[in-house]
Design an enzyme around this catalytic site. Structure first.
Site, PDB file in Angstrom:
ATOM      1  CG  ASN A  47      -0.762  -0.570   2.422  1.00 31.46           C
ATOM      2  OD1 ASN A  47      -0.121  -1.592   2.571  1.00 31.46           O
ATOM      3  ND2 ASN A  47      -1.178   0.139   3.436  1.00 31.46           N
ATOM      4  CD  GLU A  48      -0.335   3.901   3.365  1.00 34.33           C
ATOM      5  OE1 GLU A  48      -1.203   3.365   2.656  1.00 34.33           O
ATOM      6  OE2 GLU A  48      -0.370   3.856   4.593  1.00 34.33           O
ATOM      7  CD  GLN A  70       2.770   0.104   5.933  1.00 31.57           C
ATOM      8  OE1 GLN A  70       2.045  -0.736   6.441  1.00 31.57           O
ATOM      9  NE2 GLN A  70       3.903   0.500   6.492  1.00 31.57           N
ATOM     10  NE  ARG A 182      -4.621   4.182  10.245  1.00 30.87           N
ATOM     11  CZ  ARG A 182      -5.821   4.111  10.789  1.00 30.87           C
ATOM     12  NH1 ARG A 182      -5.965   3.842  12.084  1.00 30.87           N
ATOM     13  NH2 ARG A 182      -6.897   4.334  10.062  1.00 30.87           N
TER      14      ARG A 182
END
Ligand code: FRU
Length: 874
Positions: A47-48, A70, A182
């Site tokens: 992911n990012e 990620q 987060r």
């Protein structure tokens, strides 16, 4: 000397065989929809991006742009093993994939994943994590406890310019005991002389802001929130400054990804422009959407970029695990340089692809003079513009047309349309019908508001890659006013030069003022991957525990991914909260009875396929805690991968401890739950028989027994010799409409047995895709999951490999070529490198010497090998 000629010939043939195995291969970075110049991970889910930072080179070495991201290191889906993947680039265009920088950490409270965050250069060593001479690079990331799901903030640092990263011993640095806390982003605030950190409170739609002078101790400032933002589920926030109109005033900007509410649907990017007060950021503009496509979010900007540049990038992939790319999911948007400009609405961000893209421009197609565009007139037609990887710059005078623009990835069957509509005053990207769309909302009309000037001229910059479109559109004065980023999956089988680019105008006449299209060069190096590798779910070589045991050295390593269990991954809470039902066996230095025990005895090398050999050790299930041990992998780690819609192959080597044929049932391996499971059981169906059983959860248990092997039974497999076994479930095996189970056994004396059981027509097949397995994988014992009696395996187990498809014989781990393998006295491994070395020695010596085994290479008999090769082996 004629034999020499033959020998020389043979060597050439061997080389060929070593360099290009006869098995089917796929090509890494050549897969359908694999981006050609965007970053995507070599394998598995991302992911990012995270921790974007530029790190200057030492002495004269060039600096590198670091990209962390990620990453799930073991599977092509979001996981409970989220790690920081890592890549670097000298130019933001060509990337080198590196090992993961941070992997999940095993703590007494459970495994802690490394969620998103940022990186800074602590030039003054304010943290004390480095020295004044060698100041540290510092990562701030979120620790996500896989059991409690709590999120806290942690640090790691590098003293070698980002090559290796060490976790800060005092982690976590902030723990609010929250599950919505987060993605820390840190930057330096030179006015107040402090570090500023913003952290997203996910579902609660606010950011907490923090200040620190040492990166370790943080003071909370005011929270930042905006009830009118239009986006909910705030994540992945970034904070930085940019000069307004290139001048001396440098406002602050916060940007973040709301999970819902974007103009395209789903997540997107919001930003605010404002100032920094002592109590934190204060917005001076309303929230503004940064992009109008579906596929630009999770954005971070590079810290420390030279020349004051501010460049950001996000993840392009908003379809979760549905997107049919394999063996990876997710790609990074092409890096965009930001500027901040004054507009009638206030200060606004502008984005443009970084100029470094020019280094990969190749062919240029340019329109010589303006041309009329209508439904039937296309000035591009004579130019034959086509391709999957293009950088297009064009100016269009809308004239009397209501809609005008460009069909890209254009085929007779469909295309994406990038254009402008005067009916709605919008730039749009229409991907409907442009490609594969059966997995998620990739098909749509994505539009961004844009007022044209009185000249009616619209400017487009369009980047196309194999599965993406990024549009930067505006007026001649403000060419990057809006951006739309959208994935699209055009038919991968169509040759590149048939995917055209065409201009068209509807309800009137437009005029194409300028048009330049550059072909872009592929920046990834393609390499062949044996097809079997892509099928591997897990492969454990049962390596002995490393000395000393450190958390980054897993005990049981997965050969295909280089990750493992025994110190790091998966649901290992049973280590710390021992459950009476589960006797998981992982190394725990505090519990001597729970050691992973290895034996020096390992299967004879001759049993292995050429080019592969087992590790130096085998897993000793017998010597554990009074025969009471197993390797256990909990469902979230490997369980979800065990959905075998197209069959599977389980391979392993085993050797009972003496003759155990009368020992009672001994489970060698079991995976599954009550719905579905498969097992390899010794002594079931007769003494020394190995049974391969699968069940569909309705009480049907097709089995195949080694005792029924063609040619009269494989005999006693619990006799203390080494056996290799391949258990294959093939739903397409032609022996029955439901396929078959196949058991192939090879003894250390190279006796081979094979037995096939047709599956009954009533057998519905195993677990359909999408149905989660909550079954464990156990190697060496199965006494807990099903409540069965203890069935400990007494002996050694090695080289367990599980593949997600039925493998043909040439892709199995073991060698079945009796003529070529059986009488070949290889006590070591013949690798392609060995052969290469042999060849180079031979060619450097006399012809007589050609016939002698090379000096110092005495672990195998090359000449014997050559003799067999002459006979057509292996
Ligand atoms: C956003 C996100 C982040 C989190 C990360 C975990 O996509 O949920 O908030 O840190 O993914 O991979």
């Amino acid at each position: 000397m004629s034999t020499c000629v033959v020998r020389r010939l043979c060597l050439a043939v061997i080389l060929l065989a070593a360099g290009s195995p006869a098995v089917a291969q796929s090509v890494r970075y050549g897969e359908p929809w694999r981006p050609g110049y965007h970053f995507s991970p070599e394998v598995h889910w991302m992911n990012e991006p995270n921790g974007l930072i530029y790190i200057a080179g030492e002495n004269d070495a060039p600096g590198l742009w670091h990209l962390f991201y990620q990453h799930n290191p073991i599977a092509n889906q979001f996981g409970r093993n989220q790690s920081w993947g890592h890549a670097t680039s000298p130019d933001l265009v060509t990337w080198t994939q590196l090992p993961d920088a941070l992997r999940p950490e095993m703590t007494p409270g459970g495994p802690v994943n490394a969620y998103s965050g940022s990186a800074v250069f602590d030039a003054n060593n304010s943290s004390g994590l480095g020295t004044a001479e060698n100041p540290p690079y510092v990562i701030a990331y979120t620790g996500h406890n896989a059991i409690t799901r709590r999120q806290d903030q942690r640090l790691a640092y590098s003293l070698d310019r980002g090559v290796t990263w060490t976790r800060f011993a005092g982690n976590p640095i902030i723990d609010l005991e929250s599950r919505e806390f987060r993605d820390p982003k840190i930057t330096w605030d030179s006015f107040f002389n402090r570090w500023i950190m913003i952290v997203s409170h996910g579902g609660q739609n606010f950011l907490s802001q923090w200040a620190s002078t040492d990166l370790i101790n943080w003071t909370r400032l005011d929270d930042f929130f905006d009830p009118n933002s239009g986006g909910t589920g705030w994540e992945v926030a970034d904070i930085f400054r940019l000069p307004l109109n290139g001048g001396p005033v440098r406002p602050w900007i916060i940007q973040l990804t709301p999970a819902q509410g974007s103009p395209a649907g789903g997540n997107g990017v919001l930003y605010w422009v404002g100032t920094m007060s002592e109590d934190g950021f204060v917005a001076e503009t309303p929230a503004v959407w940064a992009d109008f496509g579906r596929d630009f979010d999770g954005v971070y900007s590079w810290e420390e970029a030279p020349d004051g540049r501010r460049i950001w990038a996000g993840i392009m992939q908003s379809y979760g695990e549905g997107i049919p790319t394999t063996p990876w999911r997710g790609q990074v948007s092409f890096p965009r340089e930001l500027s901040l400009v004054t507009t009638p609405q206030g200060a606004r961000l502008r984005q443009k692809p970084v100029d470094e893209i020019e280094s990969i421009r190749e062919g240029l197609v340019e329109l010589a003079s303006p041309g009329v565009v209508t439904t039937t007139s296309d000035p591009l037609a004579p130019l034959g513009v086509a391709g999957r990887m293009l950088d297009i710059e064009t100016t269009l005078d809308m004239g009397s047309a209501t809609i005008a623009g460009f069909r890209v990835f254009s085929l007779p069957g469909g295309s994406a349309f990038v254009g402008y509509s005067k009916a709605s005053n919008e730039v749009f990207v229409d991907t409907r019908g442009a490609g594969r769309s059966d997995f998620g909302p990739i098909d749509g009309m994505f539009s961004a508001p844009l007022e044209l000037g009185t000249d009616g001229i619209v400017h487009f910059r369009i980047l196309l890659d194999r599965s993406s479109i990024e549009v930067f559109a505006g007026t001649p004065d403000d060419p990057g006013a809006v951006t739309i980023s959208q994935l699209v999956l055009p038919d991968p089988n169509v040759p590149d030069d048939q995917l055209g680019v065409e201009a068209t105008a509807l309800f009137g006449t437009a005029s194409l003022l300028s048009f330049r299209a550059h072909q872009l060069r592929e920046t990834w190096t393609r390499f062949p991957v044996p097809a079997g590798d892509d099928a591997t779910i897990a492969h454990w070589s049962m390596a002995p525990p490393p000395t000393p045991i450190v958390e980054s050295n897993p005990i049981v390593a997965d050969r295909s991914t280089a990750v493992g269990q025994g110190g790091l991954f998966g649901e290992m809470n049973s280590l710390y909260e021992p459950s009476p039902a589960v006797d998981s066996l992982f190394y725990d230095s505090s519990r001597p009875d729970k050691r992973f025990v290895t034996s020096e005895l390992s299967p004879p090398a001759a049993m292995f396929r050429l080019g592969f050999s087992g590790g130096a050790a085998s897993f000793d299930a017998a010597s554990l805690d009074g025969h009471d041990g197993a390797l256990l992998f909990d469902p979230d780690f490997y369980g979800r991968e065990f959905e075998f819609p197209s069959g599977f192959t389980t391979e392993l080597f085993f050797r009972t401890d003496g003759d155990r044929s009368n020992e009672g049932l001994m489970e060698v391996l079991l995976q599954g739950d009550d719905e579905f499971r498969f097992a390899l059981i010794l002594n079931e169906g007769g003494p020394g028989n190995l049974r391969f059983a699968i069940t569909d959860g309705l009480g049907r248990f097709p089995v195949v027994d080694s005792d029924n092997a063609i040619g009269g039974g494989a005999g006693n497999l619990a006799d203390g010799r080494w056996y290799y076994v391949a258990a294959i479930y093939d739903p397409d095996d032609p022996v029955s409409p439901r396929g078959a189970l196949r058991l192939t056994v090879l003894s250390e004396d190279m006796e081979r047995h094979e037995v096939v059981a047709a599956l009954p027509v009533s057998f519905p097949g195993i677990r359909p895709p999408g149905v989660d397995s909550d079954g464990r994988l156990l190697i060496g014992r199965a006494s807990d999951v099903l409540g069965d009696d203890e069935r400990t395996f007494i002996g050694l187990i090695d080289e367990v490999r599980i593949s997600r498809e039925p493998l043909p014989p040439e892709r199995l781990l073991a060698s079945f070529s009796e003529a070529c393998g059986a009488d070949l006295d290889i006590d070591g491994l013949l690798t392609p490198n060995d052969v290469l070395e042999f060849v180079s020695r031979v060619s450097a010596s006399s012809e007589t010497a050609d016939l002698l085994p090379p000096q110092g290479v005495d672990t195998f008999d090359l000449l014997e090998y050559l003799r067999l090769f002459d006979e057509g082996c292996p």
